[in-house]
Design a protein around this motif. Structure first.
Motif, PDB file in Angstrom:
ATOM      1  N   ILE A 291       0.880  -1.165   0.000  1.00  0.00           N
ATOM      2  CA  ILE A 291       0.000   0.000   0.000  1.00  0.00           C
ATOM      3  C   ILE A 291       0.917   1.214   0.000  1.00  0.00           C
ATOM      4  O   ILE A 291       1.844   1.299   0.811  1.00  0.00           O
ATOM      5  CB  ILE A 291      -0.916   0.034   1.235  1.00  0.00           C
ATOM      6  CG1 ILE A 291      -1.894  -1.135   1.216  1.00  0.00           C
ATOM      7  CG2 ILE A 291      -1.670   1.360   1.295  1.00  0.00           C
ATOM      8  CD1 ILE A 291      -2.740  -1.238   2.474  1.00  0.00           C
TER       9      ILE A 291
ATOM     10  N   TYR B 243      -6.488  -5.114   1.262  1.00  0.00           N
ATOM     11  CA  TYR B 243      -6.766  -3.795   0.685  1.00  0.00           C
ATOM     12  C   TYR B 243      -6.322  -3.740  -0.771  1.00  0.00           C
ATOM     13  O   TYR B 243      -7.033  -3.206  -1.636  1.00  0.00           O
ATOM     14  CB  TYR B 243      -6.041  -2.711   1.491  1.00  0.00           C
ATOM     15  CG  TYR B 243      -6.306  -1.307   1.011  1.00  0.00           C
ATOM     16  CD1 TYR B 243      -7.416  -0.601   1.450  1.00  0.00           C
ATOM     17  CD2 TYR B 243      -5.444  -0.688   0.105  1.00  0.00           C
ATOM     18  CE1 TYR B 243      -7.671   0.692   1.009  1.00  0.00           C
ATOM     19  CE2 TYR B 243      -5.682   0.596  -0.344  1.00  0.00           C
ATOM     20  CZ  TYR B 243      -6.795   1.278   0.113  1.00  0.00           C
ATOM     21  OH  TYR B 243      -7.046   2.551  -0.344  1.00  0.00           O
ATOM     22  N   VAL B 244      -5.158  -4.308  -1.054  1.00  0.00           N
ATOM     23  CA  VAL B 244      -4.668  -4.350  -2.439  1.00  0.00           C
ATOM     24  C   VAL B 244      -5.619  -5.156  -3.310  1.00  0.00           C
ATOM     25  O   VAL B 244      -6.006  -4.724  -4.406  1.00  0.00           O
ATOM     26  CB  VAL B 244      -3.247  -4.948  -2.489  1.00  0.00           C
ATOM     27  CG1 VAL B 244      -2.798  -5.160  -3.937  1.00  0.00           C
ATOM     28  CG2 VAL B 244      -2.257  -4.042  -1.767  1.00  0.00           C
TER      29      VAL B 244
ATOM     30  N   PRO C 262      -3.476   1.032  -3.576  1.00  0.00           N
ATOM     31  CA  PRO C 262      -2.988  -0.346  -3.739  1.00  0.00           C
ATOM     32  C   PRO C 262      -1.813  -0.323  -4.708  1.00  0.00           C
ATOM     33  O   PRO C 262      -1.895   0.298  -5.769  1.00  0.00           O
ATOM     34  CB  PRO C 262      -4.191  -1.081  -4.340  1.00  0.00           C
ATOM     35  CG  PRO C 262      -5.360  -0.187  -4.153  1.00  0.00           C
ATOM     36  CD  PRO C 262      -4.833   1.212  -4.103  1.00  0.00           C
TER      37      PRO C 262
ATOM     38  N   THR D 281      -3.391  -5.658   4.839  1.00  0.00           N
ATOM     39  CA  THR D 281      -2.874  -4.773   3.801  1.00  0.00           C
ATOM     40  C   THR D 281      -2.973  -5.430   2.425  1.00  0.00           C
ATOM     41  O   THR D 281      -3.287  -4.768   1.433  1.00  0.00           O
ATOM     42  CB  THR D 281      -1.419  -4.381   4.104  1.00  0.00           C
ATOM     43  OG1 THR D 281      -0.711  -5.533   4.585  1.00  0.00           O
ATOM     44  CG2 THR D 281      -1.358  -3.290   5.159  1.00  0.00           C
TER      45      THR D 281
END
Length: 309
Positions: free
Chosen positions: A11, A66-67, A35, A63
């Protein structure tokens, strides 16, 4: 299908601040969470240009989630293998009063050899002769640079095209497997051959042609403020860069590579692909996010010149 491989996704926290002073609270102008990871960015660019891809690689934690969600929001298919430790967060700070960009890039999670083998098994079971595999960027901890060679060997075995954007010196060891395209910048190109002198246009051509003689089919060289060059057995092309105000250079090379691949996939001439790639990469460097391909002001500034081999 195009498979983009990101073995150290991220991120990116992009911050714009008027000033940056020590030991005080610095109030920022704005920030963005993006991302990221070089292969991830290639998938984003391909999608913007109407080319489907599968974004794959290895990462972990919230994380990585999120990507993956950011890719899914754009309609990009994903297949990431997960490890326990979280994917990294990088920080890029643009300080307006200084006209300076600060880059803080973190290491990725530890990836076991078993997980690496699992990833190779996935590619072997998935990639066919009609596909392209694009591996970009650094590797997470535990993945040795010679993993590039394992990837090159596997992709050649499958009969697919292999594209590499990596600064690891082990790139040279992949050349016997005839990668379709390498995308070094000029500093990386020099490092491949332990050259420490000035990187003139002539030296860029000379070293790129060495890569061709060693087995690479095509070389796309990012020249920063000087644009880019494309070299293969048949062409030596140079494109100048347009005038821009650099805001965040982190994703410019990824944009260039994704745009170039997309235009080749659309069977456009190499010269057109190079011109658009330079324009798109420059536009990304002038903003906090990826280009939106509104390039009408930049494209007229760029000319592509064919030079003698």
């Amino acid at each position: 299908m195009i498979y983009t491989v990101t073995l150290n996704p991220a991120i990116d926290l992009v911050i714009v601040t008027k000033k940056l002073e020590p030991k005080v609270v610095n109030r920022t102008e704005k920030f963005e969470l993006q991302p990221n990871g070089k292969g991830v960015n290639v998938s984003f660019i391909l999608k913007k240009l109407g080319i489907d891809s599968v974004a794959t690689g290895i990462g972990g934690g919230f994380t990585l989630d999120y990507v993956i969600s950011g890719l899914a929001e754009k309609g990009i298919k994903t297949n990431f293998l997960k490890v326990k430790e979280p994917t990294r967060v990088n920080v890029f700070t643009d300080v307006l009063d200084e006209g300076t960009e600060y880059k803080q890039v973190n290491p990725g999670p530890v990836v076991s050899s078993d997980k690496q083998d699992q990833f190779l098994d996935y590619l072997e079971s998935t990639v066919t002769k009609d596909d392209m595999v694009v591996v970009s960027g650094s590797f997470s901890r535990g993945i040795k640079p010679d993993f590039l060679v394992k990837l090159a060997q596997l992709v050649q075995k499958q009969g697919a095209k292999f594209v590499i954007d990596s600064s690891y010196l082990e790139v040279i060891d992949t050349l016997k497997y005839r990668p379709f395209l390498l995308k070094p910048n000029d500093s990386e190109l020099a490092a491949f051959f332990n050259y420490e002198g000035e990187m003139t246009a002539a030296k860029t051509v000379e070293l790129a042609q060495k890569l061709i003689k060693l087995g690479c089919q095509n070389v796309l060289v990012s020249l920063g403020a000087d644009g880019a060059a494309f070299i293969n057995k048949y062409h030596v092309l140079f494109a100048n860069a347009p005038q821009i105000q650099v805001v965040n250079s982190a994703c410019a090379g990824d944009t260039m590579l994704g745009t170039f691949i997309a235009f080749l996939e659309k069977n456009k001439p190499v010269s057109a692909a190079l011109k658009m790639a330079v324009a798109a990469g420059s536009d990304t460097a002038s903003r906090t996010g990826l280009t939106d391909f509104s390039l009408d002001e930049l494209l007229p500034q760029i000319s592509v010149e064919e030079r003698m081999k």
